[in-house]
Design a protein around this motif. Structure first.
Motif, short mmCIF file in Angstrom:
data_model
loop_
_atom_site.label_atom_id
_atom_site.label_comp_id
_atom_site.label_asym_id
_atom_site.label_seq_id
_atom_site.Cartn_x
_atom_site.Cartn_y
_atom_site.Cartn_z
N GLU A 230 0.84 -1.21 0.00
CA GLU A 230 0.00 0.00 0.00
C GLU A 230 0.87 1.25 0.00
OE1 GLU A 230 -3.75 1.45 -0.37
OE2 GLU A 230 -3.59 -0.60 0.38
N LEU A 231 1.94 1.23 0.79
CA LEU A 231 2.82 2.40 0.87
C LEU A 231 3.55 2.63 -0.45
CD1 LEU A 231 4.03 4.64 2.65
CD2 LEU A 231 5.79 2.99 3.37
N TYR A 232 3.99 1.56 -1.08
CA TYR A 232 4.74 1.70 -2.33
C TYR A 232 3.89 2.32 -3.44
CZ TYR A 232 7.95 0.56 -6.13
OH TYR A 232 8.81 0.64 -7.21
N HIS A 233 2.60 2.06 -3.41
CA HIS A 233 1.71 2.64 -4.42
C HIS A 233 1.68 4.17 -4.34
CE1 HIS A 233 0.09 -0.88 -6.32
NE2 HIS A 233 -0.39 -1.39 -5.20
N SER A 308 3.43 -8.77 -5.73
CA SER A 308 4.16 -9.02 -6.97
C SER A 308 3.69 -8.10 -8.08
CB SER A 308 3.99 -10.49 -7.39
OG SER A 308 4.69 -10.75 -8.59
N GLU A 309 2.40 -7.85 -8.13
CA GLU A 309 1.86 -6.94 -9.13
C GLU A 309 2.36 -5.52 -8.91
OE1 GLU A 309 -2.40 -5.36 -9.36
OE2 GLU A 309 -2.43 -7.05 -10.74
N ALA A 310 2.47 -5.10 -7.64
CA ALA A 310 2.98 -3.76 -7.35
C ALA A 310 4.43 -3.61 -7.80
CB ALA A 310 2.87 -3.48 -5.85
N LEU A 311 5.19 -4.69 -7.69
CA LEU A 311 6.60 -4.65 -8.06
C LEU A 311 6.82 -4.83 -9.55
CD1 LEU A 311 8.02 -6.87 -5.18
CD2 LEU A 311 8.55 -4.45 -5.53
N ASN A 312 5.97 -5.62 -10.20
CA ASN A 312 6.24 -6.05 -11.58
C ASN A 312 5.15 -5.71 -12.58
OD1 ASN A 312 8.61 -7.62 -10.60
ND2 ASN A 312 7.06 -8.93 -9.68
N SER A 313 4.16 -4.96 -12.17
CA SER A 313 2.98 -4.63 -12.99
C SER A 313 2.00 -5.79 -13.09
CB SER A 313 3.39 -4.17 -14.40
OG SER A 313 4.15 -2.97 -14.31
N VAL A 314 2.51 -7.01 -13.25
CA VAL A 314 1.65 -8.20 -13.20
C VAL A 314 2.32 -9.20 -12.26
CG1 VAL A 314 0.64 -7.94 -15.49
CG2 VAL A 314 2.77 -9.21 -15.22
N ALA A 315 1.53 -10.07 -11.66
CA ALA A 315 2.08 -11.07 -10.75
C ALA A 315 2.99 -12.02 -11.51
CB ALA A 315 0.95 -11.83 -10.06
N ASP A 316 4.18 -12.30 -10.96
CA ASP A 316 5.13 -13.17 -11.64
C ASP A 316 4.71 -14.63 -11.52
OD1 ASP A 316 7.06 -14.61 -9.43
OD2 ASP A 316 6.29 -12.69 -8.71
N SER A 317 5.26 -15.48 -12.39
CA SER A 317 4.83 -16.87 -12.50
C SER A 317 5.12 -17.67 -11.22
CB SER A 317 5.51 -17.54 -13.69
OG SER A 317 6.92 -17.49 -13.56
N LYS A 318 6.24 -17.42 -10.57
CA LYS A 318 6.57 -18.15 -9.34
C LYS A 318 5.57 -17.83 -8.24
CE LYS A 318 9.20 -20.60 -6.53
NZ LYS A 318 9.32 -22.08 -6.67
N THR A 319 5.20 -16.57 -8.12
CA THR A 319 4.23 -16.17 -7.11
C THR A 319 2.86 -16.77 -7.41
OG1 THR A 319 5.42 -14.12 -6.65
CG2 THR A 319 3.10 -14.19 -6.01
N LEU A 320 2.47 -16.78 -8.66
CA LEU A 320 1.20 -17.42 -9.03
C LEU A 320 1.22 -18.91 -8.70
CD1 LEU A 320 0.48 -15.73 -12.50
CD2 LEU A 320 -0.70 -15.30 -10.33
#
Length: 454
Positions: A230-233, A308-320
């Protein structure tokens, strides 16, 4: 909110056409619209009117804490940083969702109490518990006022959401101060993660908390992750990003075990506190330190994808992949196949092929988190054998049947199929607010509406 790549939908449509699957999860679009409408009615007509402005403490500031099942005030009305911050967050989210400025007023009311009464002006950091009037209260340690990473994380979470809606620079400054305070004392530069228990001056209690509680745990970790997201946003600072990435990897790759469940407690060096090699009798004496919490697992699957979405725009495959593993474990071993819902506590005993359910009750917050995560999974994996979409519909029916108080308003603390007496239990206390339920409903309504546009 977790979103799917725009390129995902054309591929999905082609796959469904080729396989002959027209309605994954055996539902029609009209069914989803009906659910969204029901959820909106629940949120706006059943829940919000009983919470606000009733909980607004006009005399001393902040939010009142304790109400019985008929929404009558009870008890001392002590105020905990977690609950106060969750109200700030929920009111900010309601402003974003409805556009109604009254919710921004309610959020500011809470912010002022956090700033003026719960923030320690001598040592920094937020006190864990204060009286109704705002006087800090001592808890387990009579020598000092308690502070912890969990509560301060929720303060950051609420402040960041309120800043997003208000754009008041003083709000962001307080969030930054709280982050810096955790960074200085709670963050572990050696092994990573954060020490949960802190002295009043912010130094970590490295040996752990009251009653031999270990110094690190999944619950504070996942909500620190949530707060950092939330803070990073609203403040895309390099150090915030670094800590967010650190917590994502720590939770996903270390705290989640090979079964797909969170390890509840950890030592300072991140080794797990486990009773796997103990007898059932010994484990049951200590199960609070080591068990499967299906509600936390499904919630964390969502929080990991969100981070992961906040960091990478979309959730990465490992996290999914790990998120799916966590949800699947909960569905396979913690799901009530009769009425729906996830049980509170289970355990995988050594050399046994299945999970033993230790507590078959179903608390309110875990059910709302399950609802949210199932809808996400149904969109990501529409053809999965676990049929997340059907479970989503079943979960919604279960919530309506066993968790909503249609007479007095809001959610019971536990589902009445397992705890009939919950009908006369407290509707609000320092551990029961509306953050889980409000978030789940707003997320689901928003997601369903977005699905309808594609």
């Amino acid at each position: 909110m977790i979103t799917l790549s725009k390129n995902f939908y054309p591929v999905l449509i082609i796959l469904l056409f080729l396989t002959g699957v027209k309605n994954p999860g055996h539902c029609q679009p009209a069914d989803m619209k009906k659910v969204a409408a029901e959820m909106e009615d629940l949120l706006l007509k059943n829940m919000m009117p009983v919470w606000y402005p009733r909980v607004i403490d006009k005399e001393y500031g902040g939010y009142l804490s304790n109400f019985n099942y008929k929404w009558e005030m009870t008890g001392s009305q002590n105020k905990m940083i977690v609950t106060q911050s969750r109200h700030v967050w929920a009111c900010s989210e309601m402003k974003a969702f409805t556009g109604d400025p009254v919710y921004l007023d309610y959020a500011r009311h809470g912010f002022l109490f956090l700033r003026d009464h719960m923030w320690d002006k001598q040592y920094g950091g937020f006190f864990n518990l204060v009286s109704r009037e705002g006087t800090p209260l001592k808890e387990a340690d009579p020598k000092q006022f308690a502070k912890n990473a969990y509560g301060n994380a929720y303060a950051i979470y609420g402040l960041a959401a309120y800043y997003r809606e208000s754009r008041d620079p003083g709000v962001l400054e307080l969030a930054k101060e709280a982050f810096a305070w955790l960074e200085k004392g709670s963050h572990d530069p050696v092994y990573g993660g954060y020490f949960q228990f802190l002295n009043q001056d912010g130094t970590p209690i490295r040996e752990g908390g009251p009653g031999g509680t270990p110094p690190k745990d999944q619950n504070s970790s996942i909500h620190i992750l949530e707060a950092l997201t939330e803070l990073y946003h609203v403040w895309p600072d390099d150090l915030v990003r670094k800590r967010l990435d650190e917590m994502l990897h720590l939770i996903r790759d270390v705290i989640v075990n090979d079964k797909g469940s969170l390890q509840l407690y950890l030592n300072a060096d991140l080794t797990p506190v486990s009773y796997q090699d103990s007898s059932k009798k010994v484990h049951l004496k200590h199960y609070a330190l080591d068990h499967m919490s299906f509600g936390h697992d499904v919630e964390t699957a969502y929080l990991l994808m969100e981070a992961s979405e906040a960091l990478n725009s979309v959730a990465d495959s490992k996290t999914l992949e790990i998120g799916k593993k966590m949800v699947d474990n909960s569905m396979n071993y913690g799901w009530d196949n009769s009425n729906a819902g996830v049980y509170d506590v289970g355990y995988f005993y050594k050399n046994e092929k299945s999970v033993t359910i230790i507590r078959d009750t179903k608390n309110w917050w875990a059910q709302s988190e399950t609802l949210n995560t199932l809808l996400i999974m149904s969109e990501l994996y529409p053809d999965d054998p676990l049929n997340y979409r059907k479970r989503f519909f079943d979960q919604w029916k279960f919530i309506k049947d066993y968790l909503i108080d249609w007479q007095h308003g809001d959610w019971y603390s536990g589902s009445t199929d397992k705890e009939p007496r919950a009908k006369e239990g407290t509707k609000a206390n320092i551990w029961k607010g509306n953050y889980h339920t409000t978030r789940a409903l707003i997320n689901c309504i928003t997601r369903i509406r977005e699905m309808g546009k594609k």
